[in-house]
Scaffold this motif. Structure first.
Motif, PDB file in Angstrom:
ATOM      1  N   ALA A 244      -0.247  -0.367   4.053  1.00 10.84           N
ATOM      2  CA  ALA A 244      -0.674  -1.562   4.789  1.00 10.84           C
ATOM      3  C   ALA A 244       0.393  -2.649   4.762  1.00 10.84           C
ATOM      4  CB  ALA A 244      -1.982  -2.084   4.211  1.00 10.84           C
ATOM      5  N   ILE A 245       1.020  -2.858   3.604  1.00  9.72           N
ATOM      6  CA  ILE A 245       2.002  -3.948   3.509  1.00  9.72           C
ATOM      7  C   ILE A 245       3.282  -3.602   4.264  1.00  9.72           C
ATOM      8  CG2 ILE A 245       3.162  -3.259   1.357  1.00  9.72           C
ATOM      9  CD1 ILE A 245       2.112  -6.834   2.360  1.00  9.72           C
ATOM     10  N   LEU A 246       3.692  -2.321   4.257  1.00 14.29           N
ATOM     11  CA  LEU A 246       4.875  -1.933   5.020  1.00 14.29           C
ATOM     12  C   LEU A 246       4.649  -2.156   6.512  1.00 14.29           C
ATOM     13  CD1 LEU A 246       5.976   1.351   3.196  1.00 14.29           C
ATOM     14  CD2 LEU A 246       7.203  -0.826   3.240  1.00 14.29           C
ATOM     15  N   LEU A 247       3.445  -1.861   6.992  1.00 16.60           N
ATOM     16  CA  LEU A 247       3.138  -2.096   8.399  1.00 16.60           C
ATOM     17  C   LEU A 247       2.976  -3.585   8.687  1.00 16.60           C
ATOM     18  CD1 LEU A 247       2.452  -1.183  11.229  1.00 16.60           C
ATOM     19  CD2 LEU A 247       0.137  -0.643  10.461  1.00 16.60           C
TER      20      LEU A 247
ATOM     21  N   VAL B 259      13.308   1.476   2.098  1.00 17.57           N
ATOM     22  CA  VAL B 259      12.157   1.676   1.212  1.00 17.57           C
ATOM     23  C   VAL B 259      11.188   2.680   1.835  1.00 17.57           C
ATOM     24  CG1 VAL B 259      10.109   0.556   0.247  1.00 17.57           C
ATOM     25  CG2 VAL B 259      12.337  -0.566   0.079  1.00 17.57           C
ATOM     26  N   THR B 260      10.932   2.521   3.123  1.00 24.61           N
ATOM     27  CA  THR B 260      10.008   3.419   3.812  1.00 24.61           C
ATOM     28  C   THR B 260      10.504   4.857   3.780  1.00 24.61           C
ATOM     29  OG1 THR B 260       9.260   1.652   5.283  1.00 24.61           O
ATOM     30  CG2 THR B 260       8.879   3.907   6.018  1.00 24.61           C
ATOM     31  N   TRP B 261      11.759   5.068   4.129  1.00 23.99           N
ATOM     32  CA  TRP B 261      12.282   6.428   4.183  1.00 23.99           C
ATOM     33  C   TRP B 261      12.424   7.047   2.794  1.00 23.99           C
ATOM     34  CZ3 TRP B 261      11.875   9.598   7.906  1.00 23.99           C
ATOM     35  CH2 TRP B 261      11.790   9.117   9.218  1.00 23.99           C
ATOM     36  N   ALA B 262      12.694   6.220   1.783  1.00 22.54           N
ATOM     37  CA  ALA B 262      12.726   6.757   0.425  1.00 22.54           C
ATOM     38  C   ALA B 262      11.349   7.264   0.025  1.00 22.54           C
ATOM     39  CB  ALA B 262      13.205   5.679  -0.547  1.00 22.54           C
ATOM     40  N   GLY B 263      10.296   6.527   0.378  1.00 21.87           N
ATOM     41  CA  GLY B 263       8.933   6.960   0.080  1.00 21.87           C
ATOM     42  C   GLY B 263       8.572   8.239   0.800  1.00 21.87           C
ATOM     43  N   ILE B 264       8.995   8.369   2.054  1.00 26.58           N
ATOM     44  CA  ILE B 264       8.725   9.590   2.816  1.00 26.58           C
ATOM     45  C   ILE B 264       9.424  10.780   2.168  1.00 26.58           C
ATOM     46  CG2 ILE B 264       9.080  10.733   5.035  1.00 26.58           C
ATOM     47  CD1 ILE B 264       8.763   7.967   6.356  1.00 26.58           C
ATOM     48  N   ALA B 265      10.666  10.578   1.752  1.00 27.47           N
ATOM     49  CA  ALA B 265      11.405  11.660   1.095  1.00 27.47           C
ATOM     50  C   ALA B 265      10.697  12.108  -0.181  1.00 27.47           C
ATOM     51  CB  ALA B 265      12.823  11.197   0.782  1.00 27.47           C
TER      52      ALA B 265
ATOM     53  N   PRO C 120       3.104   2.927  11.776  1.00 27.01           N
ATOM     54  CA  PRO C 120       1.962   3.078  10.866  1.00 27.01           C
ATOM     55  C   PRO C 120       1.940   4.425  10.160  1.00 27.01           C
ATOM     56  CG  PRO C 120       1.263   2.151  12.973  1.00 27.01           C
ATOM     57  CD  PRO C 120       2.664   2.612  13.155  1.00 27.01           C
ATOM     58  N   LEU C 121       2.341   5.490  10.856  1.00 23.72           N
ATOM     59  CA  LEU C 121       2.333   6.825  10.274  1.00 23.72           C
ATOM     60  C   LEU C 121       3.441   6.966   9.233  1.00 23.72           C
ATOM     61  CD1 LEU C 121       1.717   8.871  13.552  1.00 23.72           C
ATOM     62  CD2 LEU C 121       0.099   7.574  12.153  1.00 23.72           C
ATOM     63  N   PHE C 122       4.609   6.391   9.524  1.00 21.66           N
ATOM     64  CA  PHE C 122       5.677   6.385   8.531  1.00 21.66           C
ATOM     65  C   PHE C 122       5.258   5.588   7.287  1.00 21.66           C
ATOM     66  CE2 PHE C 122       8.977   6.898  12.127  1.00 21.66           C
ATOM     67  CZ  PHE C 122       8.995   8.276  11.954  1.00 21.66           C
ATOM     68  N   ALA C 123       4.582   4.468   7.503  1.00 14.33           N
ATOM     69  CA  ALA C 123       4.127   3.639   6.378  1.00 14.33           C
ATOM     70  C   ALA C 123       3.134   4.410   5.506  1.00 14.33           C
ATOM     71  CB  ALA C 123       3.499   2.346   6.893  1.00 14.33           C
ATOM     72  N   MET C 124       2.241   5.157   6.140  1.00 15.84           N
ATOM     73  CA  MET C 124       1.278   5.957   5.387  1.00 15.84           C
ATOM     74  C   MET C 124       1.990   7.018   4.550  1.00 15.84           C
ATOM     75  SD  MET C 124      -1.623   6.400   8.372  1.00 15.84           S
ATOM     76  CE  MET C 124      -2.761   7.385   7.390  1.00 15.84           C
ATOM     77  N   LEU C 125       2.951   7.707   5.145  1.00 17.99           N
ATOM     78  CA  LEU C 125       3.705   8.725   4.416  1.00 17.99           C
ATOM     79  C   LEU C 125       4.455   8.126   3.240  1.00 17.99           C
ATOM     80  CD1 LEU C 125       5.081  10.753   7.457  1.00 17.99           C
ATOM     81  CD2 LEU C 125       3.583  11.652   5.673  1.00 17.99           C
ATOM     82  N   SER C 126       5.022   6.951   3.452  1.00 14.53           N
ATOM     83  CA  SER C 126       5.752   6.292   2.379  1.00 14.53           C
ATOM     84  C   SER C 126       4.820   5.914   1.228  1.00 14.53           C
ATOM     85  CB  SER C 126       6.468   5.050   2.912  1.00 14.53           C
ATOM     86  OG  SER C 126       7.345   4.517   1.956  1.00 14.53           O
ATOM     87  N   GLY C 127       3.647   5.361   1.547  1.00 15.40           N
ATOM     88  CA  GLY C 127       2.677   5.025   0.508  1.00 15.40           C
ATOM     89  C   GLY C 127       2.252   6.253  -0.283  1.00 15.40           C
TER      90      GLY C 127
END
Length: 460
Positions: free
Chosen positions: A130-133, A385-391, A437-444
């Motif tokens: 939520a915060i990333l989005l 930060v987002t892409w690190a979380g997805i990885a 939003p989908l990238f943010a969810m994956l990162s979380g």
């Protein structure tokens, strides 16, 4: 996961006591998005395409159907834009009211993405999503303009999250079917807002197929119905355009983008000519002027598509290279050109694209505004930060249950198919908005996903 007490009024809610955190973030997101509305509408709220949307909304109010209302009467039927966003504007009492509703939609996207993530992977994962989005600058800036991006993002988020919930429940019962059908209806509306959502019927059907391990005939029937709902919406609009313009298309914008940006990018990559020069030459080849390319007659669509296919076929390696570069750019590039008028600064007012010439001058232009430079830097950090979380999510996925792997893969594929058609040399941060939003969810999920509600036996 198979609790028969599941009800529609609580399918988003996680069990954590701290579930209020995500609604609080959504309220914060709304405050950020609504704050600019205290100013008068100015350049920050308008884009080159905004006037066309407003004219089409005026035409709807005037009884012209989906066409502009000119001083001399109703114009020819519109085939460049789809009717979703003009209908939205026509339903609003004013442009400022439309932007206020868009701010609400942006906040709701944060709420839905955050609560869906929290329900399956824990409140910390949901709050992170939520915060990333909420802090995503392109979503904030473009959601506060008379453009279709905010509405489209909200619809895509709702559709994909409903499908994700159906998959996570693991049942093809009445409520599961309602979730999938609801997502299919929303997907149909999203396609009429922006045709780039043409892949959405695939996800409606896929969700029905993998939502349970029951009778495959039943799942296949549900999948066909789910995919058919947005598919019929698309087919209906294509048929309308054929009748009104003589061209089979949902929107001529696709052919224009393919020709003037996709094919032009392949030629630019091969020849080294400046991108605008290539675009003007391609326009001359079909007897048009690039400066007026949005008004290219629908009758030229076939020629543009045929010529584009020839250019791609003659240089497939170059086409792949340009697409890969454009996609990498699209997945990271911060917002500059739209952000500058939004914060009322002249620095960095020109877009920085893959095919941009004179990059040093444009970077100096950016650095002339300390505030803009700071915001661009913060965007870059948030994307890292987002892409690190997805990885991290995909590093962890090897040890997870089959259904959970499906859900995570479902999110990533949906996100990528939302932006892949926009991987062109003119790619900019605005085209990333549907997938944010989908990238943010994956990162979380990557950073804080508990993965505790799934068991090794919970496979598809």
């Amino acid at each position: 996961m198979t609790d028969s007490s599941f009800t529609m009024n609580r399918f988003f809610l996680p069990s954590d006591r701290q579930r209020w955190i995500v609604p609080a973030i959504a309220i914060f997101a709304f405050a950020i998005r609504a704050a600019p509305l205290f100013r008068s509408l100015d350049a920050w709220a308008m884009d080159n395409d905004s006037s066309r949307y407003v004219e089409l909304a005026d035409g709807l109010r005037a009884g012209c159907g989906f066409a502009k209302d000119l001083a001399t009467g109703c114009a020819a039927a519109e085939v460049l834009r789809t009717p979703g966003y003009p209908l939205f504007l026509a339903a609003m009492p004013s442009l400022k009211a439309a932007l206020f509703v868009q701010a609400i939609i942006g906040a709701l996207a944060c709420l839905v993405a955050g609560l869906t993530t929290a329900k399956f992977w824990g409140i910390r994962a949901g709050a992170t999503a939520a915060i990333l989005l909420a802090l995503d600058v392109p979503s904030i800036v473009n959601g506060d303009r008379v453009m279709s991006d905010g509405l489209f993002q909200g619809l895509v988020t709702a559709a994909i999250c409903l499908e994700l919930i159906a998959i996570g429940r693991g049942q093809s019962d009445r409520e599961g079917i309602m979730l999938i059908v609801g997502a299919a209806v929303i997907s149909g509306a999203a396609i009429l807002v922006r045709p780039i959502g043409l892949s959405l019927p695939i996800f409606a059907g896929a969700a029905a197929l993998i939502a349970s391990s029951g009778d495959w005939r039943r799942r296949a029937a549900i999948a066909i119905v789910a995919a058919a709902i947005p598919g019929l919406v698309t087919a209906g609009w294509v048929a309308r355009n054929r009748v009104r313009s003589g061209v089979w298309t949902i929107s001529t914008d696709g052919a224009l983008a393919l020709y003037y940006f996709g094919a032009a990018g392949v030629v630019w990559n091969r020849t080294g000519l400046q991108f605008p020069v290539v675009q003007r030459e391609l326009a001359n080849e079909i007897g048009e002027r690039f400066e007026n390319y949005p008004d290219t007659p629908p009758s030229k669509q076939h020629k543009m598509i045929t010529h584009s296919i020839g250019i791609y076929a003659n240089d497939p390696i170059g086409a792949a290279a340009v697409t890969a570069r454009s996609l990498a750019w699209l997945l990271w590039i911060p917002d500059r050109a739209n952000l500058a008028p939004f914060i009322e600064t002249s620095g960095g007012a020109k877009r920085l694209e893959v095919a941009t010439s004179d990059v040093p001058t444009r970077l100096r232009d950016l650095l002339s505004s300390p505030v803009l430079t700071l915001l661009v830097g913060l965007q870059s950090v948030l994307m890292l930060v987002t892409w690190a979380g997805i990885a991290i999510a995909f590093i962890k996925i090897r040890r997870k249950a089959g259904r959970e792997k499906m859900m995570i893969a479902f999110l990533l594929v949906a996100a990528m198919l939302m932006i892949l058609p926009a991987a062109l040399p003119a790619a900019m941060s605005r085209y990333r908005i549907p997938a944010v939003p989908l990238f943010a969810m994956l990162s979380g999920i990557g950073y804080f996903g508990k993965f505790s509600i799934f068991t090794p036996l919970d496979s598809v």
